[in-house]
Design a protein around this motif. Sequence first.
Motif, PDB file in Angstrom:
ATOM      1  N   UNK A   1       0.837  -1.198   0.000  1.00  0.00           N
ATOM      2  CA  UNK A   1       0.000   0.000   0.000  1.00  0.00           C
ATOM      3  C   UNK A   1       0.873   1.250   0.000  1.00  0.00           C
ATOM      4  N   UNK A   2       1.878   1.289   0.875  1.00  0.00           N
ATOM      5  CA  UNK A   2       2.772   2.449   0.910  1.00  0.00           C
ATOM      6  C   UNK A   2       3.486   2.606  -0.434  1.00  0.00           C
TER       7      UNK A   2
ATOM      8  N   UNK B   1      -6.559  -2.653  -1.568  1.00  0.00           N
ATOM      9  CA  UNK B   1      -5.454  -3.189  -0.775  1.00  0.00           C
ATOM     10  C   UNK B   1      -4.818  -4.323  -1.561  1.00  0.00           C
ATOM     11  N   UNK B   2      -3.875  -5.015  -0.930  1.00  0.00           N
ATOM     12  CA  UNK B   2      -3.138  -6.094  -1.589  1.00  0.00           C
ATOM     13  C   UNK B   2      -3.212  -7.327  -0.694  1.00  0.00           C
ATOM     14  N   UNK B   3      -3.697  -8.433  -1.253  1.00  0.00           N
ATOM     15  CA  UNK B   3      -3.874  -9.648  -0.463  1.00  0.00           C
ATOM     16  C   UNK B   3      -3.476 -10.865  -1.278  1.00  0.00           C
TER      17      UNK B   3
ATOM     18  N   UNK C   1      -6.758  -5.600  -4.900  1.00  0.00           N
ATOM     19  CA  UNK C   1      -8.190  -5.877  -4.893  1.00  0.00           C
ATOM     20  C   UNK C   1      -8.930  -4.676  -4.297  1.00  0.00           C
ATOM     21  N   UNK C   2     -10.183  -4.468  -4.702  1.00  0.00           N
ATOM     22  CA  UNK C   2     -10.969  -3.394  -4.085  1.00  0.00           C
ATOM     23  C   UNK C   2     -11.370  -3.770  -2.658  1.00  0.00           C
ATOM     24  N   UNK C   3     -11.483  -2.781  -1.808  1.00  0.00           N
ATOM     25  CA  UNK C   3     -11.944  -2.998  -0.431  1.00  0.00           C
ATOM     26  C   UNK C   3     -13.397  -2.548  -0.367  1.00  0.00           C
TER      27      UNK C   3
END
Length: 798
Positions: free
Chosen positions: A554-555, A574-576, A597-599
């Motif tokens: 994210x950063x 975010x990233x998962x 992916x969308x949150x």
Amino acid sequence: MRNKLLIVAALWLGAVTWVFPQSPGAPAVRPAATPPSAHRDVVKTYCVSCHNERLKTAGLALDRLDFDDIAGSAEIWEKVVRKVRAGLMPPAGVRRPDARTRDTFVTSLETELDRAWVARPDPGRPLLRRLNRAEYANAVRDLLDMDVDVAALLPPDDSAYGFDNISDALNVSPALQERYLAAAEKIGELAFGDPETGTLSETYHVRGDVSQNQHLDGMPLGTIGGTRITHFFPRDGEYVLQTRLFRTNFDNMRGIEYPHEFELTIDGERVHHATIGGTEDLAAAFERPKETADAIDERLGVRIRVTAGPHDVVAAFIGNAPTADATKLRPFLKSAFDTLDWTGRPHVRMVTITGPFNATGPGNTPARRRIFTCRPTSQQNEEACARQIVSTLARRAFREPVNDRDLQPLLAFYKTGRQEGSFDVGIERALQLILASPKFVFRVERDPANLEPGTVYRVSDFELASRLSFFLWSSIPDDELLAEASAGRLKNATVLERQTRRMLADPKAEALVSNFAGQWLHLRNLRNAQPHADDFPDFDDNLRRAFQRETELLFESVMREDRNVVDLLRADYTFVNERLARHYGMPNVYGSQFRRVPVTSEARKGLLGHGSVLTMTSHATRTSPVVRGKWILENILGTPPPPPPPDVPTLRENEKGQKPKTMREQLAEHRANPACASCHKIMDPIGFALENFDAVGAWRSEDAGVPIDASGELTDGTHIDGVVALRKALLSRPELFAGTMTEKLLVYALGRGLDHPDMPVVRAILREAAAKDYQFSSLILGVVNSVPFQMRVKMEAQ
């Protein structure tokens, strides 16, 4: 050690004499001014009832300050500005100014303080800074094209003001000098493939809580569990690669109920294959568990010939086991939960690489190709070639041009080595001296001789290049940046901005993610997070690493896409990977690789919904609203609470036989203590807003069988009822978060803590960034263009 005494005598004991040493754009000052009487009226109405000479609440008295000379008490007024701007003062429950009065009061104080700073700019005290471990490793990588394991060479660095690159914490002891000298010798031997190095052995361990019953992120497709290593083989020769597997506390080998295929690859090519487990191994394990386990480990070893240089080594199992574990009705996600359980899949415990044996030469490694920019064709032109190689290395390592005085000791070491052996030995000796030199290990800045003490002046282009590269890359300048410095063009604002943007786009700017964000957001602390296995049986290292990677990505996305830095709090993406998505309850995410992916859940947006932050701010068995509140105050709002009194009692945990208390009920006892109440009134409401997240960041609706009460009131009177409302409150004042990030970036870039003279600089950066929607690059460029970053004050001679 060979040459150690020579290096010590030549350098650390006196060969180098240390010298501590018109302004770039100064902060623009807003023209508005407020009469002293207006300041006096606000303070008298809202502040002096507590902050007077008689009470001195929090050690602060405002009633006798000279309101005609705000700058004369700048340190005090900066404290007032910080507290009032953040809404922490006046405290809740007492008379408070309305928003317009508050903002006018704070803005006018800032204007007076900024005006006084412009009249006498203060870049802060000059510093001598040692390279920390990360910077040393990166410098060696960029100098020699060789990655080194600095953790095995140098001790951990101390931290101050939240970072480990702070001058005050980077002390130098005789023992540490010895370690740097030993590191220089070791790195020189590895870079050249020194034949006198002998046989080396290095073991790579896998954490015991890594779940290896699945494909792991970064491993080749089709594998299960295992580990991936980048190992530097010092010479062409034979090496023994030995893999060992996990065993139970009774020395039983795990995972041998069924056959499993083990594979060892180097750079993607299979070099060893073995099958373990099955009926025969299982029967033998029941009779002789230790002997059987030893014999199975022996099958996983191999002796092969490998060329010198870095190679990718993978030890893993092939994902074609005949059946899955069917002995548990509901197995935990964590496959290494029980140290007595011998069922399931085998787990790699360590890989040991030993060699070289029967070495044939140093090979053609990237390090040797980087070092040898020429090759002498005869003995007559060896010295000319040596001078070219050594001067090129020294210029990059010392981050400035080198002259004959710099080259003389280096070439003397070359000649000594050449007399001992070959041309390569001579260059190796010179390189070891370069790596041991204070000009490499320290960031040296020298004062011009013709300036009076106290003079503020601009640092040289080479010193600015070094400041810029260590800020953005945690490493030495590259050739392009040094070329601009050599031409004297870094003084040009356009050139400096172009170089800054180029460096931000470079992959080496990932250092801002790992070193800056990793320390600012406390991501490095995740490695030590150990939630209690009885309460959180599914927590494993896979989830721990996924937490960290999510926040890092994210950063990095905010940095690479030059987004508004406030997106760190409100990002709708975010990233998962599959493991993390399952923990968060996100459907339709499969595989170990991370993807954007969308949150869709408002509660998960931004840092406040990240498992990394929520786990770091919890205890092993429960959440901690206090720690969570403190983390937000310190890292989001930039207003850390004072340390607790030394006699504060610990929180009384729930006891067996008694009705469990919720976290809110347990903390009520602390708030009842007058010594604790003032800080808990600030921290607790923030922390309670995150109570729907448990100690590992999973969503919950109950605590101790009672519905979660996430409501509270912030110090400015804002009512919140959970993480969504808390985030909304934080986003209503985006300048507070952007200001905190600016302060953290300045601390990191300057290598020192900030003091009240630095606050006008922070405000100037923030005003310019606000006009550019707080883009990431606007904060970076603001730091780079600031007086403390580009200037220095000459000190009195010592």
